[in-house]
Write an enzyme that holds these catalytic residues in place. Sequence first.
Site, PDB file in Angstrom:
ATOM      1  N   ARG A  62       0.828  -1.207   0.000  1.00 37.50           N
ATOM      2  CA  ARG A  62       0.000   0.000   0.000  1.00 37.50           C
ATOM      3  C   ARG A  62       0.865   1.262   0.000  1.00 37.50           C
ATOM      4  O   ARG A  62       0.424   2.348  -0.358  1.00 37.50           O
ATOM      5  CB  ARG A  62      -0.951  -0.042   1.205  1.00 37.50           C
ATOM      6  CG  ARG A  62      -2.023   0.991   1.195  1.00 37.50           C
ATOM      7  CD  ARG A  62      -3.259   0.576   2.008  1.00 37.50           C
ATOM      8  NE  ARG A  62      -2.977  -0.081   3.251  1.00 37.50           N
ATOM      9  CZ  ARG A  62      -2.531   0.543   4.344  1.00 37.50           C
ATOM     10  NH1 ARG A  62      -2.336   1.839   4.326  1.00 37.50           N
ATOM     11  NH2 ARG A  62      -2.304  -0.127   5.443  1.00 37.50           N
ATOM     12  N   TYR A 115     -14.222  16.289 -17.196  1.00 43.39           N
ATOM     13  CA  TYR A 115     -14.585  14.875 -17.278  1.00 43.39           C
ATOM     14  C   TYR A 115     -15.770  14.576 -16.352  1.00 43.39           C
ATOM     15  O   TYR A 115     -15.824  15.079 -15.218  1.00 43.39           O
ATOM     16  CB  TYR A 115     -13.352  14.069 -16.862  1.00 43.39           C
ATOM     17  CG  TYR A 115     -13.538  12.589 -16.811  1.00 43.39           C
ATOM     18  CD1 TYR A 115     -13.714  11.853 -17.972  1.00 43.39           C
ATOM     19  CD2 TYR A 115     -13.509  11.909 -15.599  1.00 43.39           C
ATOM     20  CE1 TYR A 115     -13.875  10.480 -17.916  1.00 43.39           C
ATOM     21  CE2 TYR A 115     -13.662  10.532 -15.540  1.00 43.39           C
ATOM     22  CZ  TYR A 115     -13.858   9.830 -16.703  1.00 43.39           C
ATOM     23  OH  TYR A 115     -14.013   8.478 -16.646  1.00 43.39           O
ATOM     24  N   ASP A 187      -5.833  18.346 -15.419  1.00 43.50           N
ATOM     25  CA  ASP A 187      -5.981  16.983 -15.932  1.00 43.50           C
ATOM     26  C   ASP A 187      -5.332  16.953 -17.322  1.00 43.50           C
ATOM     27  O   ASP A 187      -5.834  17.559 -18.266  1.00 43.50           O
ATOM     28  CB  ASP A 187      -7.485  16.657 -15.994  1.00 43.50           C
ATOM     29  CG  ASP A 187      -7.774  15.242 -16.502  1.00 43.50           C
ATOM     30  OD1 ASP A 187      -6.878  14.606 -17.078  1.00 43.50           O
ATOM     31  OD2 ASP A 187      -8.924  14.799 -16.316  1.00 43.50           O
ATOM     32  N   LYS A 212      -5.330   5.559 -19.793  1.00 42.18           N
ATOM     33  CA  LYS A 212      -5.531   6.027 -21.172  1.00 42.18           C
ATOM     34  C   LYS A 212      -4.195   5.997 -21.933  1.00 42.18           C
ATOM     35  O   LYS A 212      -3.671   4.930 -22.150  1.00 42.18           O
ATOM     36  CB  LYS A 212      -6.169   7.414 -21.147  1.00 42.18           C
ATOM     37  CG  LYS A 212      -7.388   7.515 -20.226  1.00 42.18           C
ATOM     38  CD  LYS A 212      -8.609   6.779 -20.737  1.00 42.18           C
ATOM     39  CE  LYS A 212      -9.720   6.676 -19.709  1.00 42.18           C
ATOM     40  NZ  LYS A 212     -10.176   7.963 -19.172  1.00 42.18           N
TER      41      LYS A 212
HETATM   42  C1  LIG Z   1     -10.742   8.498 -18.001  1.00 44.30           C
HETATM   43  C2  LIG Z   1     -10.500   9.892 -17.586  1.00 44.30           C
HETATM   44  C3  LIG Z   1     -10.407  10.243 -16.234  1.00 44.30           C
HETATM   45  C4  LIG Z   1     -10.608   9.241 -15.104  1.00 44.30           C
HETATM   46  O1  LIG Z   1      -9.636   8.285 -15.072  1.00 44.30           O
HETATM   47  P1  LIG Z   1      -9.887   6.777 -14.517  1.00 44.30           P
HETATM   48  O2  LIG Z   1      -8.552   6.132 -14.687  1.00 44.30           O
HETATM   49  O3  LIG Z   1     -10.967   6.178 -15.357  1.00 44.30           O
HETATM   50  O4  LIG Z   1     -10.293   6.919 -13.095  1.00 44.30           O
HETATM   51  C5  LIG Z   1     -10.152  11.555 -15.920  1.00 44.30           C
HETATM   52  N1  LIG Z   1     -10.013  12.502 -16.868  1.00 44.30           N
HETATM   53  C6  LIG Z   1     -10.117  12.211 -18.184  1.00 44.30           C
HETATM   54  C7  LIG Z   1      -9.958  13.302 -19.171  1.00 44.30           C
HETATM   55  C8  LIG Z   1     -10.367  10.907 -18.583  1.00 44.30           C
HETATM   56  O5  LIG Z   1     -10.485  10.630 -19.886  1.00 44.30           O
END
Ligand SMILES: *Cc1c(COP(=O)(O)O)cnc(C)c1O
Length: 398
Positions: A62, A115, A187, A212
Amino acid sequence: MNAASRPRAPATRLAHAGRQAIPLTNAPLAPPLYQSAVGRFESLEQFEAIYTGQAPGYFYYRYGTPNHALFESAVADLEGAEAAVAASSGMAALAATLLALLTPGDHVLVDRYVYGGTYALLTGELARQGIEASFVDLDDPAALARASRPRTRLLLLETLTNPTLRVTDLPALSRAAHERGWLVCVDNTFTTPYLMQPIAHGADLVWHSASKYFAGQSQAMGGVIAGAQALVARIRACVTRLGVAPGPFDVWLALQGLSTLALRLERASQNALEIARYLAQHPAVAQVHYPGLPSHPQHALARQLYPHGYGGMLAFELAGGKEAALAFLKRLQLIAFVPSLADVTTTVSYPPATSHRHVPAELLAAMGIRPGLVRLSVGIEAVEDLLADLDQALRALP
Ligand SMILES: *Cc1c(COP(=O)(O)O)cnc(C)c1O
């Protein structure tokens, strides 16, 4: 009988098989996977030294493993940040960040195009903890000042917004936020540090869904947030206490993905630009949203902020509305309908029913998300095959 020479029973030898440390004088070329939940210690002194960070070593899952450390230092380096901490998903990274840095009564300003998961977290769990959020239209220059409150602490932004690919003016917004003493948290999932480094443009913190583009092949889940050491230390403590560290295999996959990120994004950006140009002249297409097209309302800003390419995300609106969009999704053969993004293959999504399905209709219209809008996450295939699939799917749409 001497305990050392006494033969051990098969059950003991089996239980301990492979558990000896292998002394190596050289290093493996690729990072090995540390699939071990806990480290062993020679003595209490060694445990203390590692637990307090005075000696290198690792302790318990963890708190991270060597895989976590390698991934975190790679992301910090790419983002130009002092430190980074990995989490089990992008949402886990954001949740830990907000819980670590905010207290009840604090207020955050949020781009209204964020998002859907970010919106849901802020209006759900965080609202219940007394953390308030205002969603603002950043196309309106006076919006920040209007929405500002005495306890505003943080401005939450994305680099290119989903799904209409609005270009966020990070330098200007970071300056405006810092004048008021707010932190700027960005982000960077859509653009990655290969195309955009928000910290160089004034951001304090930058986070990713590593699920992603970092991992890049739709096999891993993970998140990471980078920034100044003092901020990341607070977020790391929260990740550890909440228990939202990722497993080492997902971190290992995300790290492996970084090695091909430049090639993938170069190809995806080239493919996306060619597809955007093709779609822009197609009679079945009413509008294309891609920052690399001169027709994009912020193309000049995009050229300034994205000298290495505009990424693989693009959206377009079919002239035939919802009926045409649904027929188009069904007809595509190579391009799969997937409610995610950033795979090596090209995928298509329908934002009105996926990422934005909980957004009220009048807000959707104000955001330019009409029923004919589809979003492409362009992959690394040969572009002629992508154009052929799009061409056959667009022919004679309703
Ligand atoms: C998918 C995504 C997230 C969230 O990420 P997870 O790994 O699914 O928790 C946040 N911001 C954007 C722009 C995303 O495409």
